[in-house]
Design a protein around this motif. Sequence first.
Motif, PDB file in Angstrom:
ATOM      1  N   THR A   1       0.836  -1.201   0.000  1.00  0.00           N
ATOM      2  CA  THR A   1       0.000   0.000   0.000  1.00  0.00           C
ATOM      3  C   THR A   1       0.871   1.251   0.000  1.00  0.00           C
ATOM      4  O   THR A   1       0.605   2.198  -0.754  1.00  0.00           O
ATOM      5  CB  THR A   1      -0.930   0.004   1.232  1.00  0.00           C
ATOM      6  OG1 THR A   1      -1.757  -1.157   1.167  1.00  0.00           O
ATOM      7  CG2 THR A   1      -1.802   1.250   1.262  1.00  0.00           C
ATOM      8  N   CYS A   2       1.917   1.247   0.824  1.00  0.00           N
ATOM      9  CA  CYS A   2       2.822   2.404   0.879  1.00  0.00           C
ATOM     10  C   CYS A   2       3.489   2.620  -0.472  1.00  0.00           C
ATOM     11  O   CYS A   2       3.619   3.758  -0.939  1.00  0.00           O
ATOM     12  CB  CYS A   2       3.886   2.188   1.961  1.00  0.00           C
ATOM     13  SG  CYS A   2       3.215   2.329   3.624  1.00  0.00           S
TER      14      CYS A   2
ATOM     15  N   LEU B   1       1.052   4.144  -2.878  1.00  0.00           N
ATOM     16  CA  LEU B   1       0.765   5.543  -2.558  1.00  0.00           C
ATOM     17  C   LEU B   1       2.004   6.423  -2.681  1.00  0.00           C
ATOM     18  O   LEU B   1       1.920   7.636  -2.532  1.00  0.00           O
ATOM     19  CB  LEU B   1       0.207   5.655  -1.138  1.00  0.00           C
ATOM     20  CG  LEU B   1      -1.158   4.997  -0.904  1.00  0.00           C
ATOM     21  CD1 LEU B   1      -1.518   5.041   0.572  1.00  0.00           C
ATOM     22  CD2 LEU B   1      -2.235   5.673  -1.743  1.00  0.00           C
TER      23      LEU B   1
END
Length: 97
Positions: free
Chosen positions: A78-79, A82
Amino acid sequence: MKHFCLQCDDGTELVHERRDLSIHADEYVDNVAQVSGWHCPVCGECEFDAGEGARYTQALAALRAKANEQRAAAIRATCKNLGLRQAEAGRLLGGGA
Ligand SMILES: [Zn+2]
């Protein structure tokens, strides 16, 4: 000698036998086979025989480690999606970089 379930606390008698016990960690489910001890037929509580508690605990720890690794991988992905760096993710999610 009779054993009674302390969890049910209503006089439910435990049964001494070997039983497969399921364990859960997040979405993972596993089975600890043939756990020897006094089992409650109502709530599933178990008073382990010698050594069985350690075997159950080890299996549960391994499953939790697998779930934690999966959660960490999901956070890393997810990081990355993003475009967050570790320090930014640590500030947003807590727990540090
Ligand atoms: Zn019980």
